[in-house]
Design an enzyme around this catalytic site. Structure first.
Site, PDB file in Angstrom:
ATOM      1  N   HIS A   1       0.861  -1.195   0.000  1.00  0.00           N
ATOM      2  CA  HIS A   1       0.000   0.000   0.000  1.00  0.00           C
ATOM      3  C   HIS A   1       0.895   1.242   0.000  1.00  0.00           C
ATOM      4  CE1 HIS A   1      -3.768  -2.087   1.925  1.00  0.00           C
ATOM      5  NE2 HIS A   1      -3.295  -2.729   0.866  1.00  0.00           N
TER       6      HIS A   1
ATOM      7  N   GLU B   1       0.856   4.061   1.621  1.00  0.00           N
ATOM      8  CA  GLU B   1       1.272   4.636   2.912  1.00  0.00           C
ATOM      9  C   GLU B   1       2.275   3.746   3.641  1.00  0.00           C
ATOM     10  OE1 GLU B   1      -1.828   3.890   1.818  1.00  0.00           O
ATOM     11  OE2 GLU B   1      -3.336   4.969   2.986  1.00  0.00           O
TER      12      GLU B   1
ATOM     13  N   CYS C   1      -5.586   2.302   5.915  1.00  0.00           N
ATOM     14  CA  CYS C   1      -6.170   1.076   6.479  1.00  0.00           C
ATOM     15  C   CYS C   1      -5.472   0.767   7.800  1.00  0.00           C
ATOM     16  CB  CYS C   1      -6.030  -0.083   5.488  1.00  0.00           C
ATOM     17  SG  CYS C   1      -4.347  -0.740   5.365  1.00  0.00           S
TER      18      CYS C   1
ATOM     19  N   CYS D   1      -1.699   0.248   7.308  1.00  0.00           N
ATOM     20  CA  CYS D   1      -0.975   1.498   7.038  1.00  0.00           C
ATOM     21  C   CYS D   1      -0.956   2.395   8.267  1.00  0.00           C
ATOM     22  CB  CYS D   1      -1.593   2.214   5.842  1.00  0.00           C
ATOM     23  SG  CYS D   1      -1.310   1.338   4.289  1.00  0.00           S
TER      24      CYS D   1
HETATM   25 ZN   LIG Z   1      -3.273   0.378   3.626  1.00  0.00          ZN
END
Ligand SMILES: [Zn+2]
Length: 161
Positions: free
Chosen positions: A56, A58, A86, A89
Protein backbone atom coordinates in the site's frame (compact mmCIF):
# COMPACT_ATOMS: atom_id res chain seq x y z
CA UNK A 1 8.96 26.12 0.57
CA UNK A 2 6.01 27.81 2.27
CA UNK A 3 3.45 25.40 3.66
CA UNK A 4 0.68 25.03 1.08
CA UNK A 5 -2.99 24.34 1.87
CA UNK A 6 -3.74 20.65 2.52
CA UNK A 7 -5.66 20.53 -0.76
CA UNK A 8 -2.45 21.21 -2.68
CA UNK A 9 -0.77 18.07 -1.32
CA UNK A 10 -3.92 15.96 -1.58
CA UNK A 11 -4.28 16.89 -5.25
CA UNK A 12 -0.72 15.71 -5.81
CA UNK A 13 -1.64 12.43 -4.05
CA UNK A 14 -4.57 12.03 -6.43
CA UNK A 15 -2.12 12.54 -9.31
CA UNK A 16 0.12 9.85 -7.77
CA UNK A 17 -2.88 7.51 -7.49
CA UNK A 18 -3.58 8.10 -11.18
CA UNK A 19 0.05 7.25 -11.97
CA UNK A 20 -0.13 4.11 -9.81
CA UNK A 21 -3.15 2.92 -11.75
CA UNK A 22 -1.53 3.76 -15.08
CA UNK A 23 1.50 1.75 -13.94
CA UNK A 24 -0.63 -1.33 -13.25
CA UNK A 25 -1.31 -0.93 -9.55
CA UNK A 26 -4.34 -0.13 -7.43
CA UNK A 27 -5.16 3.60 -7.50
CA UNK A 28 -3.65 4.94 -4.29
CA UNK A 29 -1.04 7.64 -3.72
CA UNK A 30 0.67 9.22 -0.73
CA UNK A 31 3.41 11.72 0.01
CA UNK A 32 5.42 12.96 2.97
CA UNK A 33 6.13 16.59 3.83
CA UNK A 34 8.45 18.05 6.41
CA UNK A 35 7.27 20.64 8.91
CA UNK A 36 7.86 23.42 6.39
CA UNK A 37 5.66 21.79 3.77
CA UNK A 38 8.42 20.60 1.45
CA UNK A 39 7.59 17.30 -0.24
CA UNK A 40 10.23 14.75 0.80
CA UNK A 41 8.89 11.52 -0.67
CA UNK A 42 6.12 10.41 -3.00
CA UNK A 43 4.72 6.93 -3.27
CA UNK A 44 2.10 5.13 -5.27
CA UNK A 45 0.70 1.72 -4.52
CA UNK A 46 3.16 -1.05 -5.56
CA UNK A 47 1.21 -4.14 -4.53
CA UNK A 48 0.67 -5.61 -7.97
CA UNK A 49 3.80 -4.73 -9.95
CA UNK A 50 6.15 -5.58 -7.04
CA UNK A 51 4.01 -8.50 -6.00
CA UNK A 52 4.16 -7.39 -2.38
CA UNK A 53 1.00 -7.79 -0.33
CA UNK A 54 1.95 -4.95 2.01
CA UNK A 55 2.63 -2.57 -0.88
CA UNK A 56 0.00 0.00 0.00
CA UNK A 57 1.21 3.53 -0.74
CA UNK A 58 1.27 4.64 2.91
CA UNK A 59 3.01 1.52 4.25
CA UNK A 60 5.62 1.64 1.47
CA UNK A 61 6.12 5.34 2.16
CA UNK A 62 6.48 4.83 5.92
CA UNK A 63 9.03 2.07 5.34
CA UNK A 64 11.07 4.21 2.95
CA UNK A 65 10.88 7.20 5.28
CA UNK A 66 12.16 5.15 8.22
CA UNK A 67 15.24 4.16 6.19
CA UNK A 68 16.12 7.80 5.64
CA UNK A 69 14.86 9.85 8.59
CA UNK A 70 14.94 9.59 12.37
CA UNK A 71 11.79 9.08 14.42
CA UNK A 72 12.27 12.52 15.97
CA UNK A 73 12.30 14.09 12.52
CA UNK A 74 9.32 12.07 11.25
CA UNK A 75 7.22 13.10 14.23
CA UNK A 76 7.16 16.61 12.75
CA UNK A 77 6.26 15.32 9.27
CA UNK A 78 2.86 14.85 7.65
CA UNK A 79 1.74 11.94 5.52
CA UNK A 80 -0.84 12.91 2.90
CA UNK A 81 -2.89 10.21 1.24
CA UNK A 82 -5.82 9.88 -1.15
CA UNK A 83 -7.79 7.48 1.00
CA UNK A 84 -7.91 7.10 4.76
CA UNK A 85 -5.13 4.68 5.80
CA UNK A 86 -6.17 1.08 6.48
CA UNK A 87 -5.33 -0.68 9.74
CA UNK A 88 -1.99 -1.92 8.33
CA UNK A 89 -0.98 1.50 7.04
CA UNK A 90 -2.08 3.19 10.25
CA UNK A 91 0.20 0.71 12.03
CA UNK A 92 3.09 1.52 9.69
CA UNK A 93 2.58 5.25 10.25
CA UNK A 94 2.51 4.62 13.99
CA UNK A 95 5.74 2.59 13.97
CA UNK A 96 7.47 5.06 11.65
CA UNK A 97 6.50 7.76 14.16
CA UNK A 98 4.95 10.09 11.58
CA UNK A 99 3.10 12.68 13.62
CA UNK A 100 0.29 13.73 11.33
CA UNK A 101 -1.97 12.21 8.68
CA UNK A 102 -4.15 14.05 6.17
CA UNK A 103 -6.50 12.16 3.86
CA UNK A 104 -9.05 13.07 1.18
CA UNK A 105 -11.51 10.17 1.17
CA UNK A 106 -12.86 8.18 4.11
CA UNK A 107 -12.29 4.45 4.27
CA UNK A 108 -16.06 4.08 4.36
CA UNK A 109 -16.33 5.81 0.98
CA UNK A 110 -13.51 3.62 -0.33
CA UNK A 111 -15.33 0.54 0.91
CA UNK A 112 -18.34 1.62 -1.17
CA UNK A 113 -16.05 1.83 -4.20
CA UNK A 114 -14.14 -1.43 -3.76
CA UNK A 115 -16.87 -3.52 -2.18
CA UNK A 116 -15.50 -7.00 -1.56
CA UNK A 117 -13.07 -6.86 -4.50
CA UNK A 118 -10.50 -9.59 -3.96
CA UNK A 119 -7.61 -7.20 -4.58
CA UNK A 120 -8.84 -4.77 -1.93
CA UNK A 121 -11.36 -6.15 0.58
CA UNK A 122 -11.38 -2.82 2.41
CA UNK A 123 -11.55 -2.66 6.19
CA UNK A 124 -14.32 -0.71 7.84
CA UNK A 125 -12.12 0.70 10.58
CA UNK A 126 -11.39 4.43 10.83
CA UNK A 127 -7.68 5.23 11.28
CA UNK A 128 -8.60 7.43 14.24
CA UNK A 129 -9.85 4.30 16.01
CA UNK A 130 -6.54 2.52 15.35
CA UNK A 131 -4.47 5.47 16.57
CA UNK A 132 -6.71 5.93 19.61
CA UNK A 133 -5.58 2.51 20.85
CA UNK A 134 -1.89 3.40 20.58
CA UNK A 135 0.35 5.44 22.84
CA UNK A 136 1.01 8.41 20.56
CA UNK A 137 -1.03 11.47 19.83
CA UNK A 138 -0.98 11.21 16.02
CA UNK A 139 -3.12 13.99 14.58
CA UNK A 140 -5.56 13.15 11.81
CA UNK A 141 -7.16 15.61 9.40
CA UNK A 142 -9.81 14.54 6.90
CA UNK A 143 -11.91 13.83 5.02
CA UNK A 144 -11.95 16.64 2.47
CA UNK A 145 -15.40 16.31 0.89
CA UNK A 146 -14.51 18.76 -1.91
CA UNK A 147 -11.74 16.39 -3.05
CA UNK A 148 -13.47 13.09 -2.36
CA UNK A 149 -15.11 13.07 -5.77
CA UNK A 150 -11.82 13.74 -7.54
CA UNK A 151 -10.10 11.01 -5.52
CA UNK A 152 -12.95 8.58 -6.25
CA UNK A 153 -12.85 9.39 -9.97
CA UNK A 154 -9.50 7.60 -10.32
CA UNK A 155 -11.16 4.40 -9.04
CA UNK A 156 -13.85 4.42 -11.71
CA UNK A 157 -14.08 1.09 -13.51
CA UNK A 158 -11.19 -0.41 -11.52
CA UNK A 159 -12.97 -2.61 -9.01
CA UNK A 160 -15.09 -5.64 -9.82
CA UNK A 161 -17.86 -6.11 -7.37
ZN1 LIG B 1 -3.27 0.38 3.63
Amino acid sequence: MRYQPHEFYLKRCIELSRMARAGGNTPFGALLTDEDGSILLEQGNIEITENICTGHAETALAARASHIYSKEFLWKCTLYTTAEPCAMCSGAIYWANIGRVVYAMTEKRLLELTGSDEQNPTFDLPCRDVFARGQKDIRVIGPFPALEQEAAEVHKGFWNH
